[in-house]
Every structure is written in structure tokens, then in C-alpha cells.
Scaffold this active site. Sequence first.
Site, mmCIF file in Angstrom:
data_model
loop_
_atom_site.group_PDB
_atom_site.id
_atom_site.type_symbol
_atom_site.label_atom_id
_atom_site.label_comp_id
_atom_site.label_asym_id
_atom_site.label_seq_id
_atom_site.Cartn_x
_atom_site.Cartn_y
_atom_site.Cartn_z
ATOM 1 N N ASP A 181 0.841 -1.193 0.000
ATOM 2 C CA ASP A 181 0.000 0.000 0.000
ATOM 3 C C ASP A 181 0.871 1.235 0.000
ATOM 4 O O ASP A 181 1.867 1.304 0.703
ATOM 5 C CB ASP A 181 -0.906 0.032 1.227
ATOM 6 C CG ASP A 181 -1.873 1.215 1.171
ATOM 7 O OD1 ASP A 181 -2.431 1.468 0.082
ATOM 8 O OD2 ASP A 181 -2.053 1.893 2.190
ATOM 9 N N GLU A 265 -2.705 -1.403 -5.535
ATOM 10 C CA GLU A 265 -3.998 -0.845 -5.902
ATOM 11 C C GLU A 265 -3.989 -0.430 -7.364
ATOM 12 O O GLU A 265 -2.968 0.037 -7.875
ATOM 13 C CB GLU A 265 -4.294 0.386 -5.048
ATOM 14 C CG GLU A 265 -4.599 0.030 -3.627
ATOM 15 C CD GLU A 265 -4.926 1.273 -2.831
ATOM 16 O OE1 GLU A 265 -5.779 1.175 -1.952
ATOM 17 O OE2 GLU A 265 -4.336 2.330 -3.101
ATOM 18 N N ASP A 358 -1.739 1.685 7.381
ATOM 19 C CA ASP A 358 -1.243 1.361 6.044
ATOM 20 C C ASP A 358 -1.018 -0.141 5.880
ATOM 21 O O ASP A 358 -1.272 -0.713 4.827
ATOM 22 C CB ASP A 358 0.062 2.125 5.755
ATOM 23 C CG ASP A 358 -0.171 3.621 5.694
ATOM 24 O OD1 ASP A 358 -1.259 4.029 5.239
ATOM 25 O OD2 ASP A 358 0.716 4.386 6.108
#
Length: 397
Positions: A181, A265, A358
Site C-alpha cells: 500500500d 492498488e 497502512d
Amino acid sequence: MSRYRLQPSPAQEQALLEHCRHARYVWNLAVEQHACWKPGRKSAPGFAEQCRQLIEARAAFAWLRTGSIIVQQQALKDFAQAMANYFGGTHRRPAWRRRGRGEGFRIVAVKAGDVRRLSRHVGEVKVPKVGWIRFRWSRAVPDEVKSYRVTRDRAGRWHVAFAAIPDPVPAPATGEVAGVDRGVAVSAALSTGEMLNAPALRDTEKARLRRLLRKLARARRGSNRRAEVKAAIARVKARESDRCKDWVEKVSTGLARRFDVIAVEDLKIRAMTRSARGTVEAPGRNVRAKAGLNRSIMAAGWGRLVRRLEHKAPGRVVKVSPAYTSQRCSACGIVDREARESQARYRCRSCGYAGNADVNAARNIAYAAGHAVSAREGPRVAGPVHREPQRDLLLVG
Ligand SMILES: [Zn+2]
């Protein structure tokens, strides 16, 4: 891309600047054509049409004709790519290029003998219409260079970057999935709990930068002193960006070596759901922190990290929907908007899981990727996190 310091003679530097001028001119023409376009009109010219126009322009203007057509065509190609990125939602709209800023050009159709080694630390590269330019052979030059880009940074340093896709790093074949992330508190968080920090400026360098910025504010516009201060600022920033690039190389190689699947992502979706201005899931939260983050050098570093991962681990990078990765509990799967105690802490009010926010997001990303992979290949590869299945409805592979 591996970058090497280019060492042009003063005469060669003038010729390189001329190439930059042509590339900038052609790019700006393309920007202008697209800026004039309004909805309802015939669409702005695409790459092929612009290339035809370039031929006409070269016939009409001698100064353009004396330049390299490769340089000029590649500027159009860069622009086409920039527009594609803009429509893809990953980049901002291509803007005007100004002299001295992000100057550079690309050369394609490089022949086998166009890059050669002269001695242990010196090589040279053949640049059309300029000739052989020396560069520092600071590391191995990739075999079969197909294209390269010459750039001039704001500190006035020239570099050449040879395009060669790096050899893929072999997968460890452990079945392990890592979620990565893009962090707010740290540069990147892994689902394993590791936090990776891109190198920042040292305290002494930060102090120097602050001093220089104050000096800049006092320096008169157009003065020599102002130009000197600006160059000094550019050198400090160039050092920071060099360090970030090295970091990206190390991290991407490490991840490709340690994990079979690396999940990140999908930024295209992220651009829509998690923009700094506010989102459907969390309208306007952390706007200031994110605006700062977007400005920071890591914003560019993150895109580079994903690109390098895709080069080094082809077919092993999975992009997942970023929806709810920051609000969902990675232990029980519940989506809880209030669970984020602060920018850095996640505490689930349902199951009691607490951890770095996170890392929590990275675990969700890994989980989503594990599902995407197992749906494709049959048996589940690996799930770093155990939980009940009903939340999968919201996970997109
Ligand atoms: Zn929970």
C-alpha cells in the site's frame, strides 16, 4: 531505464539544446492543437495526422528541417502517450513545456554500434546530428539498446537513459502474496507488516534547502544571484530524486525476489475513488495530508515502483480495486469508517484488531489479490489473512 551522466563538450551541448528546443516546440504545438478543441468539433488530430503535419511544417520552415526528424516525431509520440495517460486517469493533462524545465528528447532506431565503451569508466553514444557524446560508464549498459532518452535536469546536468526492459527476476515459488500500500505515514507498507521508507533529505540538507528558499525569496527577479540560488536548489532536489530512484530499484527487485504475487492498488480506479478532494467513501478526509503527499517526490516514485515491478515480475503483479482498503478491517473484514483512529492507526471496534493503518490496507490488498489469482488458476495461492467469506462481495479482482 538505467541512467548515465552524459558529458557533452560545450559545442555538443549547444546541439543538444537545439534538439530540446525542437522537441519542446513540437510538443507545445500538439498541446495547442488539443487545447483548441471543444466538444462537438471534429476531434483533435491524433499521432498519425500530427506526423503528416510535421512533414509539412518541416517543408515550410528551414529551422525545423535542420533538426532531427526522430527527435520531432518522438516528441509527438510522447504527447500521444501523455494524452493516453490523461484519459486513463493516471496523469494530469499534458501542459506546456517551458525552456529549462524537464528538457529532453528521445532517439529510437538505435543501431548495434551506436553505443560503445571506450575505457573502464567512459562510454560514448551516437546522437543524430550531434555525433559521439561521452558518458560515464557507471554500470553495465544493457545489451541491444533499442532507444534512449537524453535529458537535462534543472541543475543543468545531462543524462542518457537507455531503454531496455530489465530481465525478469525469478519467482520464489512459495505461493506467497504480498500486498503493497502506498502509505501516508511511510512510503509503502507491506502486508507482512514491513514499512518501507523512501530516503528523504538529511536534516543538514533540509536546513540548507530552507536557507536557499529564503535567499530565493529575497533575490531580485532576473538577477544573476537568483539564477545561482535556483541552480543550487535544483541540485539539492536532484539529489533527493536520485536517491528515490535508487530506492525504487532496490525495493522492486526485493519484492520480485521474495514474493510470487505482488498486489497493488489499481491507480486508475483509485484516481476516481480516493482523490485528495474527497471520495465517496470518505469525503474530504485527510485532504491536507494527501495534497502534501501528492506534491512530494514519492508521488512520482510510486508510479515508478509499480512500473518497475511489472518489468521485474511480469505477470506476477496484480492490481486490485482500492475500494474500502483503508476502511476495512483486515482481520474480520468489516468495513468501519470510524476505525481509523488517526492517520497511522487502525483499530477495529468489532473484533478488536489494531495495527498500523497502512499495513491494514496492504493486508486487504493482498487478500483481494489472493482471491483474484485463485479465481483464475483454481486452487487458492495464499491468503495471508483468515476470515469469513461474506465480505468478498465487495472485493474486486
Ligand atoms: Zn475487525
